[in-house]
Design a protein around this motif. Structure first.
Motif, PDB file in Angstrom:
ATOM      1  N   ALA A 247       0.823  -1.209   0.000  1.00 50.12           N
ATOM      2  CA  ALA A 247       0.000   0.000   0.000  1.00 50.12           C
ATOM      3  C   ALA A 247       0.860   1.263   0.000  1.00 50.12           C
ATOM      4  O   ALA A 247       0.455   2.303  -0.545  1.00 50.12           O
ATOM      5  CB  ALA A 247      -0.926  -0.002   1.214  1.00 50.12           C
ATOM      6  N   ALA A 248       2.041   1.188   0.601  1.00 48.46           N
ATOM      7  CA  ALA A 248       2.933   2.357   0.675  1.00 48.46           C
ATOM      8  C   ALA A 248       3.745   2.567  -0.596  1.00 48.46           C
ATOM      9  O   ALA A 248       4.541   3.508  -0.675  1.00 48.46           O
ATOM     10  CB  ALA A 248       3.867   2.210   1.874  1.00 48.46           C
ATOM     11  N   GLY A 249       3.569   1.669  -1.570  1.00 48.90           N
ATOM     12  CA  GLY A 249       4.264   1.835  -2.844  1.00 48.90           C
ATOM     13  C   GLY A 249       5.664   1.286  -2.894  1.00 48.90           C
ATOM     14  O   GLY A 249       6.476   1.723  -3.724  1.00 48.90           O
ATOM     15  N   GLU A 250       5.976   0.306  -2.036  1.00 49.02           N
ATOM     16  CA  GLU A 250       7.331  -0.252  -2.028  1.00 49.02           C
ATOM     17  C   GLU A 250       7.698  -0.932  -3.344  1.00 49.02           C
ATOM     18  O   GLU A 250       8.876  -1.076  -3.667  1.00 49.02           O
ATOM     19  CB  GLU A 250       7.472  -1.253  -0.876  1.00 49.02           C
ATOM     20  N   LEU A 251       6.689  -1.373  -4.119  1.00 47.00           N
ATOM     21  CA  LEU A 251       6.977  -2.009  -5.401  1.00 47.00           C
ATOM     22  C   LEU A 251       7.608  -1.039  -6.399  1.00 47.00           C
ATOM     23  O   LEU A 251       8.148  -1.463  -7.427  1.00 47.00           O
ATOM     24  CB  LEU A 251       5.687  -2.592  -6.002  1.00 47.00           C
ATOM     25  N   ASN A 252       7.538   0.245  -6.112  1.00 42.95           N
ATOM     26  CA  ASN A 252       8.127   1.240  -7.005  1.00 42.95           C
ATOM     27  C   ASN A 252       9.643   1.326  -6.874  1.00 42.95           C
ATOM     28  O   ASN A 252      10.295   2.010  -7.668  1.00 42.95           O
ATOM     29  CB  ASN A 252       7.535   2.627  -6.728  1.00 42.95           C
ATOM     30  N   TYR A 253      10.181   0.665  -5.864  1.00 42.84           N
ATOM     31  CA  TYR A 253      11.618   0.754  -5.601  1.00 42.84           C
ATOM     32  C   TYR A 253      12.295  -0.600  -5.819  1.00 42.84           C
ATOM     33  O   TYR A 253      11.702  -1.659  -5.578  1.00 42.84           O
ATOM     34  CB  TYR A 253      11.865   1.211  -4.157  1.00 42.84           C
ATOM     35  N   SER A 254      13.532  -0.539  -6.263  1.00 45.42           N
ATOM     36  CA  SER A 254      14.315  -1.777  -6.388  1.00 45.42           C
ATOM     37  C   SER A 254      14.706  -2.274  -5.005  1.00 45.42           C
ATOM     38  O   SER A 254      14.986  -1.467  -4.103  1.00 45.42           O
ATOM     39  CB  SER A 254      15.578  -1.509  -7.211  1.00 45.42           C
ATOM     40  N   PRO A 255      14.732  -3.596  -4.799  1.00 41.95           N
ATOM     41  CA  PRO A 255      15.113  -4.134  -3.490  1.00 41.95           C
ATOM     42  C   PRO A 255      16.551  -3.783  -3.132  1.00 41.95           C
ATOM     43  O   PRO A 255      17.382  -3.524  -4.007  1.00 41.95           O
ATOM     44  CB  PRO A 255      14.947  -5.647  -3.678  1.00 41.95           C
ATOM     45  N   ASP A 256      16.820  -3.780  -1.857  1.00 40.33           N
ATOM     46  CA  ASP A 256      18.176  -3.569  -1.347  1.00 40.33           C
ATOM     47  C   ASP A 256      18.959  -4.861  -1.561  1.00 40.33           C
ATOM     48  O   ASP A 256      18.749  -5.852  -0.866  1.00 40.33           O
ATOM     49  CB  ASP A 256      18.120  -3.217   0.139  1.00 40.33           C
ATOM     50  N   ARG A 257      19.852  -4.871  -2.536  1.00 38.13           N
ATOM     51  CA  ARG A 257      20.587  -6.102  -2.863  1.00 38.13           C
ATOM     52  C   ARG A 257      21.450  -6.591  -1.704  1.00 38.13           C
ATOM     53  O   ARG A 257      21.756  -7.772  -1.621  1.00 38.13           O
ATOM     54  CB  ARG A 257      21.451  -5.872  -4.102  1.00 38.13           C
ATOM     55  N   GLU A 258      21.850  -5.678  -0.849  1.00 35.22           N
ATOM     56  CA  GLU A 258      22.671  -6.079   0.293  1.00 35.22           C
ATOM     57  C   GLU A 258      21.827  -6.583   1.455  1.00 35.22           C
ATOM     58  O   GLU A 258      22.369  -7.132   2.420  1.00 35.22           O
ATOM     59  CB  GLU A 258      23.532  -4.903   0.750  1.00 35.22           C
ATOM     60  N   ALA A 259      20.491  -6.400   1.379  1.00 34.94           N
ATOM     61  CA  ALA A 259      19.571  -6.859   2.431  1.00 34.94           C
ATOM     62  C   ALA A 259      20.073  -6.457   3.809  1.00 34.94           C
ATOM     63  O   ALA A 259      20.160  -7.278   4.728  1.00 34.94           O
ATOM     64  CB  ALA A 259      19.382  -8.371   2.342  1.00 34.94           C
ATOM     65  N   HIS A 260      20.389  -5.171   3.980  1.00 35.21           N
ATOM     66  CA  HIS A 260      21.000  -4.685   5.224  1.00 35.21           C
ATOM     67  C   HIS A 260      20.137  -4.998   6.452  1.00 35.21           C
ATOM     68  O   HIS A 260      20.648  -5.445   7.487  1.00 35.21           O
ATOM     69  CB  HIS A 260      21.253  -3.176   5.134  1.00 35.21           C
ATOM     70  N   THR A 261      18.830  -4.743   6.345  1.00 32.70           N
ATOM     71  CA  THR A 261      17.969  -4.947   7.511  1.00 32.70           C
ATOM     72  C   THR A 261      17.922  -6.400   7.923  1.00 32.70           C
ATOM     73  O   THR A 261      18.115  -6.734   9.107  1.00 32.70           O
ATOM     74  CB  THR A 261      16.537  -4.457   7.202  1.00 32.70           C
ATOM     75  N   LEU A 262      17.668  -7.290   6.969  1.00 34.59           N
ATOM     76  CA  LEU A 262      17.567  -8.702   7.308  1.00 34.59           C
ATOM     77  C   LEU A 262      18.897  -9.248   7.804  1.00 34.59           C
ATOM     78  O   LEU A 262      18.944 -10.007   8.783  1.00 34.59           O
ATOM     79  CB  LEU A 262      17.091  -9.502   6.095  1.00 34.59           C
ATOM     80  N   ARG A 263      19.985  -8.858   7.198  1.00 32.63           N
ATOM     81  CA  ARG A 263      21.293  -9.366   7.621  1.00 32.63           C
ATOM     82  C   ARG A 263      21.630  -8.913   9.045  1.00 32.63           C
ATOM     83  O   ARG A 263      22.212  -9.681   9.821  1.00 32.63           O
ATOM     84  CB  ARG A 263      22.378  -8.923   6.634  1.00 32.63           C
ATOM     85  N   SER A 264      21.259  -7.685   9.393  1.00 29.06           N
ATOM     86  CA  SER A 264      21.541  -7.221  10.749  1.00 29.06           C
ATOM     87  C   SER A 264      20.711  -7.998  11.771  1.00 29.06           C
ATOM     88  O   SER A 264      21.188  -8.305  12.875  1.00 29.06           O
ATOM     89  CB  SER A 264      21.256  -5.723  10.859  1.00 29.06           C
ATOM     90  N   VAL A 265      19.471  -8.333  11.401  1.00 25.84           N
ATOM     91  CA  VAL A 265      18.631  -9.132  12.287  1.00 25.84           C
ATOM     92  C   VAL A 265      19.204 -10.536  12.438  1.00 25.84           C
ATOM     93  O   VAL A 265      19.277 -11.084  13.549  1.00 25.84           O
ATOM     94  CB  VAL A 265      17.185  -9.201  11.738  1.00 25.84           C
ATOM     95  N   LEU A 266      19.609 -11.132  11.336  1.00 25.19           N
ATOM     96  CA  LEU A 266      20.185 -12.473  11.389  1.00 25.19           C
ATOM     97  C   LEU A 266      21.473 -12.486  12.218  1.00 25.19           C
ATOM     98  O   LEU A 266      21.746 -13.449  12.946  1.00 25.19           O
ATOM     99  CB  LEU A 266      20.470 -12.969   9.970  1.00 25.19           C
TER     100      LEU A 266
END
Length: 375
Positions: free
Chosen positions: A60-79
C-alpha cells in the motif's frame, strides 16, 4: 530434421532425474479449490499475521516502485543478532537452490557428492556450476553415511551438499557425520531450510566460526509458511561469504526481505509454538499412517513423513499403486507428494505426507482408510 540424437547440438546434458513437480494451478483457479495440501513442507501453523500485515502495508505504501536492497542490510543485521555472528557472515538471496548454486559456482570444478534421496536442485546447482556430481546414497534407514562409509561403497568426492533435515527422508544430520565431511571435503553445504520444524533438531550454524569450508543455507519460506515469497540466505565465515559474494550478483533478493527483516526476530515465539505442536503431532502422524493397511512409514524427525505403499499379493486393497492412491486422494480433496523420479529412490512406491493441523491430519487419515480399505 532429426539426426537420431535426443540432445540439441551444443546444449549441455542435464540432470535426468526429475521428480514430480508440486501442483500449482493458475491463480484464477486456486481460489475455487478446496484441496487440503499435504505435498508441501511449510509450517502447519501458517504465516504469522504480523508478516501478512507488514507485506500489505508495504504494498500500500508503494514499495513495489523501488528496487530491493541487494545487500539486504535490515535482514542481515537481524540475522546477525539472532545467531550471534558478524553481519558479514550472511548473504541473502531467493530460493535455497539459488543459494546452493551461489556456493557451487564459487569453487573450481571438482567432484561433488550429493545426498540422496534428496531434491534434484542440489545436483542441478552443482552440475550447472561445472562440477561432476556423484550420489551419496543413504542405507535402508536413510541415515546419512559418513565419507568413510561412502568410500567403502566406491563413492569418493571433494565437496558435498547435505541436508539437515533431509528431504524426503525426514532425518536429521548427526553432528559427528558433518564433522567427518568437514574434515574430508574442500567445501560443504548444509541445507537447513526446515530445521525449525523438527523434533529437537539443532542447527549447524555455530560451526561456521571454526570451519571456513562450511556454508549453511537457511530459509524463511518453510518456518514462516510462505513458499510463494522465496527468501533464503547463506551463513558462513565472513571470509567465505566474501568469496561467494564475488561471484553472486544478489539480483534475486526480494523486496519483502527488507519488509520482514525485524519481524523475523520478533516472531520467534511463533516458531516455539510450532515446535511444541510438532513434538506431539509428528509422532501421532507417524503412528496413524503406520496403522493404515499397505502403508509403510520411515522414521520422521521433521514435519513430513516418507511413506511407501505396498499392495502386496496377500492384501485385498482398494488401490494397487501409489499413483492410483494419489489420484484417488486428489479426487477426495487431498494432495500428497509422489516421489517417483526423486534421486536415490528406485521405484514409484514412495510418497511424502506433510504434517498439518490435527483437524486436517485426521481428515487425511480417514480418507486414506476409506480409499485403501473401503471402510
Amino acid at each position: 530434421m532429426s539426426n537420431g540424437c535426443d540432445a540439441t547440438p551444443g546444449v549441455r546434458a542435464a540432470v535426468t532425474a526429475l521428480p514430480e513437480q508440486l501442483l500449482s494451478p493458475p491463480y484464477e483457479l486456486r481460489t475455487e479449490m478446496n484441496w487440503i495440501d499435504f505435498s508441501g513442507t511449510a509450517n502447519p501453523l501458517g504465516t504469522p499475521p504480523s508478516f501478512i500485515r507488514a507485506m500489505q502495508a508495504a504494498l500500500a505504501a508503494g514499495e513495489l516502485n523501488y528496487s530491493p536492497d541487494r545487500e539486504a542490510h535490515t535482514l542481515r543485521s537481524v540475522l546477525a543478532r539472532q545467531h550471534g555472528l558478524p553481519v558479514e557472515s550472511f548473504l541473502v538471496g531467493s530460493t535455497v537452490g539459488d543459494m546452493v548454486r551461489a556456493v557451487a559456482q564459487t569453487y573450481q570444478p571438482c567432484t561433488v557428492g550429493v545426498a540422496v534421496p534428496g531434491p534434484v536442485e542440489y545436483a542441478l546447482a552443482a552440475g550447472n556450476a561445472g562440477h561432476r556430481v556423484v550420489e551419496i546414497a543413504s542405507p535402508a534407514g536413510f541415515v546419512m553415511p559418513d565419507p568413510a562409509a561412502a568410500a567403502r561403497h566406491g563413492v569418493s568426492f571433494d565437496a558435498a551438499v547435505l541436508a539437515n533435515p533431509g528431504y524426503p527422508t525426514s532425518r536429521l544430520l548427526p553432528l559427528p557425520t558433518l564433522l567427518a565431511y568437514l574434515d574430508a571435503c574442500t567445501w560443504v553445504v548444509v541445507d537447513e531450510r526446515s530445521i525449525e520444524l523438527t523434533l529437537g533438531g539443532e542447527s549447524m550454524v555455530g560451526l561456521v566460526k571454526e570451519h571456513r569450508n562450511l556454508v549453511v543455507v537457511r530459509s524463511l519460506c518453510e518456518p514462516y509458511a510462505m513458499p510463494g515469497i522465496p527468501i533464503s540466505y547463506c551463513v558462513a565465515h565472513p571470509d567465505t561469504i566474501a568469496q561467494i559474494a564475488r561471484f553472486y550478483d544478489s539480483s534475486g533478493v526480494p523486496m519483502f526481505a527488507e519488509v520482514l527483516g525485524e519481524l523475523a526476530l520478533a516472531e520467534r515465539e511463533h516458531l516455539e509454538r510450532t515446535r511444541e505442536f510438532l513434538d506431539s503431532e509428528i509422532p501421532w502422524m507417524q503412528c496413524m499412517l503406520s496403522l493404515v493397511p499397505g502403508i509403510d512409514i520411515f522414521p520422521a524427525e521433521a514435519n513430513y513423513v516418507m511413506c511407501a505403499f505396498d499392495h502386496g499379493p496377500d492384501l485385498n486393497l482398494g488401490v494397487a499403486s501409489t499413483e492410483e492412491l494419489a489420484a484417488r486422494l486428489q479426487l477426495a480433496g487431498f494432495l500428497i507428494r509422489k516421489l517417483q523420479g526423486t534421486p536415490g529412490l528406485a521405484n514409484g512406491k514412495y510418497f511424502c505426507v506433510a504434517v498439518r493441523t490435527r483437524e486436517d491430519n485426521e481428515k487425511l487419515i480417514a480418507a486414506l482408510r476409506e480409499i485403501i480399505t473401503g471402510c
